[in-house]
Scaffold this motif. Structure first.
Motif, PDB file in Angstrom:
ATOM      1  N   ASP A   1       0.828  -1.215   0.000  1.00 52.51           N
ATOM      2  CA  ASP A   1       0.000   0.000   0.000  1.00 52.51           C
ATOM      3  C   ASP A   1       0.859   1.261   0.000  1.00 52.51           C
ATOM      4  O   ASP A   1       0.569   2.221  -0.727  1.00 52.51           O
ATOM      5  CB  ASP A   1      -0.944   0.007   1.209  1.00 52.51           C
ATOM      6  CG  ASP A   1      -2.024  -1.055   1.103  1.00 52.51           C
ATOM      7  OD1 ASP A   1      -2.335  -1.475  -0.033  1.00 52.51           O
ATOM      8  OD2 ASP A   1      -2.548  -1.467   2.156  1.00 52.51           O
ATOM      9  N   ALA A   2       1.914   1.261   0.795  1.00 56.90           N
ATOM     10  CA  ALA A   2       2.798   2.428   0.856  1.00 56.90           C
ATOM     11  C   ALA A   2       3.511   2.634  -0.481  1.00 56.90           C
ATOM     12  O   ALA A   2       3.676   3.773  -0.940  1.00 56.90           O
ATOM     13  CB  ALA A   2       3.814   2.262   1.978  1.00 56.90           C
ATOM     14  N   VAL A   3       3.923   1.549  -1.120  1.00 52.67           N
ATOM     15  CA  VAL A   3       4.612   1.651  -2.409  1.00 52.67           C
ATOM     16  C   VAL A   3       3.662   2.197  -3.471  1.00 52.67           C
ATOM     17  O   VAL A   3       4.022   3.096  -4.239  1.00 52.67           O
ATOM     18  CB  VAL A   3       5.191   0.283  -2.833  1.00 52.67           C
ATOM     19  CG1 VAL A   3       5.733   0.332  -4.252  1.00 52.67           C
ATOM     20  CG2 VAL A   3       6.273  -0.156  -1.865  1.00 52.67           C
ATOM     21  N   ILE A   4       2.443   1.675  -3.505  1.00 48.83           N
ATOM     22  CA  ILE A   4       1.453   2.170  -4.477  1.00 48.83           C
ATOM     23  C   ILE A   4       1.192   3.653  -4.262  1.00 48.83           C
ATOM     24  O   ILE A   4       1.151   4.435  -5.218  1.00 48.83           O
ATOM     25  CB  ILE A   4       0.133   1.361  -4.374  1.00 48.83           C
ATOM     26  CG1 ILE A   4       0.350  -0.072  -4.855  1.00 48.83           C
ATOM     27  CG2 ILE A   4      -0.997   2.031  -5.155  1.00 48.83           C
ATOM     28  CD1 ILE A   4       0.574  -0.213  -6.339  1.00 48.83           C
ATOM     29  N   ASN A   5       1.027   4.052  -3.006  1.00 53.33           N
ATOM     30  CA  ASN A   5       0.802   5.474  -2.719  1.00 53.33           C
ATOM     31  C   ASN A   5       1.997   6.314  -3.137  1.00 53.33           C
ATOM     32  O   ASN A   5       1.843   7.402  -3.699  1.00 53.33           O
ATOM     33  CB  ASN A   5       0.503   5.685  -1.233  1.00 53.33           C
ATOM     34  CG  ASN A   5      -0.865   5.203  -0.852  1.00 53.33           C
ATOM     35  OD1 ASN A   5      -1.748   5.076  -1.694  1.00 53.33           O
ATOM     36  ND2 ASN A   5      -1.055   4.909   0.418  1.00 53.33           N
ATOM     37  N   GLY A   6       3.194   5.833  -2.871  1.00 53.94           N
ATOM     38  CA  GLY A   6       4.387   6.571  -3.255  1.00 53.94           C
ATOM     39  C   GLY A   6       4.556   6.691  -4.759  1.00 53.94           C
ATOM     40  O   GLY A   6       5.121   7.668  -5.249  1.00 53.94           O
ATOM     41  N   LEU A   7       4.055   5.695  -5.488  1.00 52.74           N
ATOM     42  CA  LEU A   7       4.186   5.717  -6.948  1.00 52.74           C
ATOM     43  C   LEU A   7       3.038   6.432  -7.649  1.00 52.74           C
ATOM     44  O   LEU A   7       3.091   6.615  -8.864  1.00 52.74           O
ATOM     45  CB  LEU A   7       4.283   4.283  -7.480  1.00 52.74           C
ATOM     46  CG  LEU A   7       5.569   3.532  -7.143  1.00 52.74           C
ATOM     47  CD1 LEU A   7       5.471   2.092  -7.608  1.00 52.74           C
ATOM     48  CD2 LEU A   7       6.778   4.213  -7.745  1.00 52.74           C
ATOM     49  N   THR A   8       1.994   6.814  -6.913  1.00 54.78           N
ATOM     50  CA  THR A   8       0.858   7.459  -7.561  1.00 54.78           C
ATOM     51  C   THR A   8       0.562   8.851  -7.020  1.00 54.78           C
ATOM     52  O   THR A   8       0.250   9.756  -7.787  1.00 54.78           O
ATOM     53  CB  THR A   8      -0.413   6.602  -7.430  1.00 54.78           C
ATOM     54  OG1 THR A   8      -0.627   6.288  -6.058  1.00 54.78           O
ATOM     55  CG2 THR A   8      -0.315   5.336  -8.229  1.00 54.78           C
TER      56      THR A   8
END
Length: 130
Positions: free
Chosen positions: A85-92
């Motif tokens: 979830d943190a990675v997706i948020n960081g990438l979007t």
């Protein structure tokens, strides 16, 4: 035959930033080793996801890397899955915690400089005044 560090630098650098002889060397290495060629394609695809903030493409990239059996990327993928979830948020998302991380880094540096020299009151004053 170039060393591993040089090949890694070629793979991680933007293709436009490579000198002509480095581009030739990378092309020769990629032609000689299909496994390394596939790895280079996966690295390039992840760099595009990262720089263009295409977090919605991350799951497809993970699936492709897993299906292509790239053991060199398995631990990286495990880390991405652990904090998915943190990675997706960081990438979007356009938001960043960079400013907060900068302040934390500055405070830790001051703390290391003062280690064993003074008490908490002086550390507090240096942090507030710096």
């Amino acid at each position: 035959m170039p060393k591993v560090r040089r090949i890694t630098a070629w793979l991680l650098r933007h293709p436009d930033a490579l000198h002509h002889h480095d581009r030739v060397g990378l092309a020769e290495i990629r032609a000689a080793c299909p496994h390394l060629n596939a790895l280079a394609d996966h690295v390039k695809a992840f760099a595009e996801i990262l720089t263009n903030r295409h977090g919605h493409r991350l799951n497809a990239w993970i699936t492709a890397v897993t299906a292509d059996d790239q053991p060199d990327l398995h631990s990286f993928i495990a880390g991405l899955r652990r904090d998915h979830d943190a990675v997706i948020n960081g990438l979007t998302l356009p938001h960043s915690s960079g400013v907060v991380e900068g302040h934390v880094n500055r405070i830790k540096m001051i703390k290391r400089q003062m280690y064993g020299r003074a008490n908490l009151d002086l550390l507090r004053k240096r942090i507030l005044l710096a």
